[in-house]
Design a protein around this motif. Structure first.
Motif, mmCIF file in Angstrom:
data_model
loop_
_atom_site.group_PDB
_atom_site.id
_atom_site.type_symbol
_atom_site.label_atom_id
_atom_site.label_comp_id
_atom_site.label_asym_id
_atom_site.label_seq_id
_atom_site.Cartn_x
_atom_site.Cartn_y
_atom_site.Cartn_z
ATOM 1 N N HIS A 1 71.037 54.107 51.656
ATOM 2 C CA HIS A 1 70.715 52.679 51.581
ATOM 3 C C HIS A 1 70.383 52.217 50.161
ATOM 4 O O HIS A 1 70.778 51.106 49.774
ATOM 5 C CB HIS A 1 69.562 52.347 52.528
ATOM 6 C CG HIS A 1 69.136 50.914 52.475
ATOM 7 N ND1 HIS A 1 69.932 49.874 52.930
ATOM 8 C CD2 HIS A 1 67.998 50.337 51.991
ATOM 9 C CE1 HIS A 1 69.299 48.725 52.735
ATOM 10 N NE2 HIS A 1 68.131 48.976 52.174
ATOM 11 N N GLN B 1 78.952 56.294 47.770
ATOM 12 C CA GLN B 1 78.645 56.507 49.177
ATOM 13 C C GLN B 1 79.808 57.142 49.935
ATOM 14 O O GLN B 1 79.610 57.752 50.985
ATOM 15 C CB GLN B 1 78.311 55.171 49.843
ATOM 16 C CG GLN B 1 77.097 54.476 49.262
ATOM 17 C CD GLN B 1 76.825 53.163 49.954
ATOM 18 O OE1 GLN B 1 76.681 53.113 51.166
ATOM 19 N NE2 GLN B 1 76.767 52.088 49.191
ATOM 20 N N SER C 1 78.237 53.559 62.152
ATOM 21 C CA SER C 1 78.273 53.234 60.733
ATOM 22 C C SER C 1 78.713 51.792 60.500
ATOM 23 O O SER C 1 78.165 51.089 59.641
ATOM 24 C CB SER C 1 79.219 54.196 60.008
ATOM 25 O OG SER C 1 79.142 54.026 58.608
ATOM 26 N N PHE D 1 80.389 59.434 53.744
ATOM 27 C CA PHE D 1 81.082 58.892 54.909
ATOM 28 C C PHE D 1 82.251 59.779 55.325
ATOM 29 O O PHE D 1 82.467 60.028 56.514
ATOM 30 C CB PHE D 1 81.575 57.475 54.615
ATOM 31 C CG PHE D 1 80.476 56.511 54.272
ATOM 32 C CD1 PHE D 1 79.170 56.745 54.690
ATOM 33 C CD2 PHE D 1 80.728 55.382 53.524
ATOM 34 C CE1 PHE D 1 78.148 55.874 54.371
ATOM 35 C CE2 PHE D 1 79.713 54.496 53.201
ATOM 36 C CZ PHE D 1 78.420 54.748 53.623
ATOM 37 N N ARG E 1 72.934 57.046 56.788
ATOM 38 C CA ARG E 1 73.060 55.688 56.251
ATOM 39 C C ARG E 1 71.748 55.225 55.632
ATOM 40 O O ARG E 1 71.742 54.501 54.630
ATOM 41 C CB ARG E 1 73.495 54.715 57.351
ATOM 42 C CG ARG E 1 74.918 54.901 57.859
ATOM 43 C CD ARG E 1 75.940 54.829 56.731
ATOM 44 N NE ARG E 1 75.807 53.629 55.945
ATOM 45 C CZ ARG E 1 76.553 52.540 56.117
ATOM 46 N NH1 ARG E 1 77.482 52.521 57.050
ATOM 47 N NH2 ARG E 1 76.391 51.489 55.348
ATOM 48 N N TRP F 1 75.863 49.498 61.476
ATOM 49 C CA TRP F 1 74.840 49.571 60.427
ATOM 50 C C TRP F 1 75.265 48.732 59.218
ATOM 51 O O TRP F 1 74.465 47.971 58.664
ATOM 52 C CB TRP F 1 74.618 51.025 60.026
ATOM 53 C CG TRP F 1 73.572 51.207 58.954
ATOM 54 C CD1 TRP F 1 73.673 50.877 57.626
ATOM 55 C CD2 TRP F 1 72.251 51.739 59.126
ATOM 56 N NE1 TRP F 1 72.518 51.184 56.957
ATOM 57 C CE2 TRP F 1 71.628 51.710 57.848
ATOM 58 C CE3 TRP F 1 71.554 52.253 60.215
ATOM 59 C CZ2 TRP F 1 70.329 52.178 57.653
ATOM 60 C CZ3 TRP F 1 70.259 52.720 60.010
ATOM 61 C CH2 TRP F 1 69.661 52.676 58.748
ATOM 62 N N SER F 2 76.521 48.883 58.815
ATOM 63 C CA SER F 2 77.018 48.148 57.649
ATOM 64 C C SER F 2 76.922 46.645 57.858
ATOM 65 O O SER F 2 76.552 45.900 56.943
ATOM 66 C CB SER F 2 78.473 48.536 57.356
ATOM 67 O OG SER F 2 78.568 49.878 56.951
ATOM 68 N N SER G 1 73.405 51.120 48.579
ATOM 69 C CA SER G 1 73.862 49.835 49.106
ATOM 70 C C SER G 1 73.107 48.688 48.448
ATOM 71 O O SER G 1 73.687 47.636 48.141
ATOM 72 C CB SER G 1 73.664 49.786 50.626
ATOM 73 O OG SER G 1 74.419 50.781 51.272
#
Length: 232
Positions: free
Chosen positions: A40, A99, A219, A103, A36, A222-223, A43
């Motif tokens: 990033h 992403q 995950s 995943f 992750r 984290w998100s 993101s």
């Protein structure tokens, strides 16, 4: 796939002096966090694109009112606005899509029953077992069941956090997303369902192997933290 499994196994070996029999579970959490961290930047790009599109919504709404009876002129005006502001209508979407392979790869890695990592345990819960197995071996509050109680509690907290945050964001920006000046079909209904999406993670954790559940929980958490930081 074996390359990633080997990396996680090496992490488990490094963590073994600290975590003992739960080192494999710790390695899954750490490996997920590292991946992750690597994605990033994508993101951040998605957040920038989303913010840019959100800032254009008032101007697009004004164009829709101005050219309500002329769809062709409205479309040209919206395209001109995006070009003028240097914002793509898909800003924020493509980085998110990029992403997804990472995943899916991790999920498959930690749900593959041939993965030797699944022979390890987190406390009393085997990483290859599911919640149903825990219920059949000691019940909801048995050794393995308590591991799931902890996971469900964490997922529920994250889901409530996401629910409240999504509701606040939608209240602050109630506009339905548009492309080329027209509302995206189905987005009105999707907007109503979206705040509840995080709660589906509870179902996922219940039905996948514990190793995959650890990935999902890590995950998802984290998100939640990442989005809270990026979309302030």
């Amino acid at each position: 796939m074996s390359v990633f499994a080997t990396l996680v196994e090496h992490l488990a070996d490094l963590l073994h002096p600290l975590l003992g029999a739960s080192a494999a579970a710790g390695a899954i959490v750490l490996f997920t966090a590292l991946v992750r961290l690597l994605v990033h930047p994508l993101s951040r790009a998605a957040a920038r694109g989303q913010k840019a599109r959100t800032e254009l919504q008032p101007k697009i709404a004004e164009l829709r009112r101005k050219h309500a009876k002329n769809p062709e002129k409205l479309q040209k005006a919206v395209l001109a606005l995006h070009a003028e502001e240097k914002v793509s209508p898909l800003s924020g979407c493509l980085p998110s899509l990029c992403q997804m392979p990472a995943f899916f790869l991790l999920y498959h890695l930690f749900s593959n029953t041939t993965n030797p990592l699944l022979t390890h345990e987190l406390f009393a819960a085997p990483l290859g077992n599911r919640w149903a197995d825990a219920l059949g071996d000691g019940g909801a509050f048995g050794g393995a069941g308590l591991v799931y109680v902890g996971l469900f509690a964490l997922v529920a907290c994250v889901a409530v956090f996401n629910f409240r945050r999504t509701r606040r964001m939608m209240a602050a920006n109630p506009a339905v997303p548009v492309v080329d000046g027209q509302p995206v079909p189905g987005m009105g209904a999707m907007s109503k369902v979206m705040p509840f999406m995080s709660f589906f993670t509870l179902f996922t954790v219940a039905v996948v192997p514990l190793a995959a559940a650890l990935y999902v929980v890590t995950s998802t958490t984290w998100s939640a933290v990442e989005r809270a930081a990026l979309y302030r």
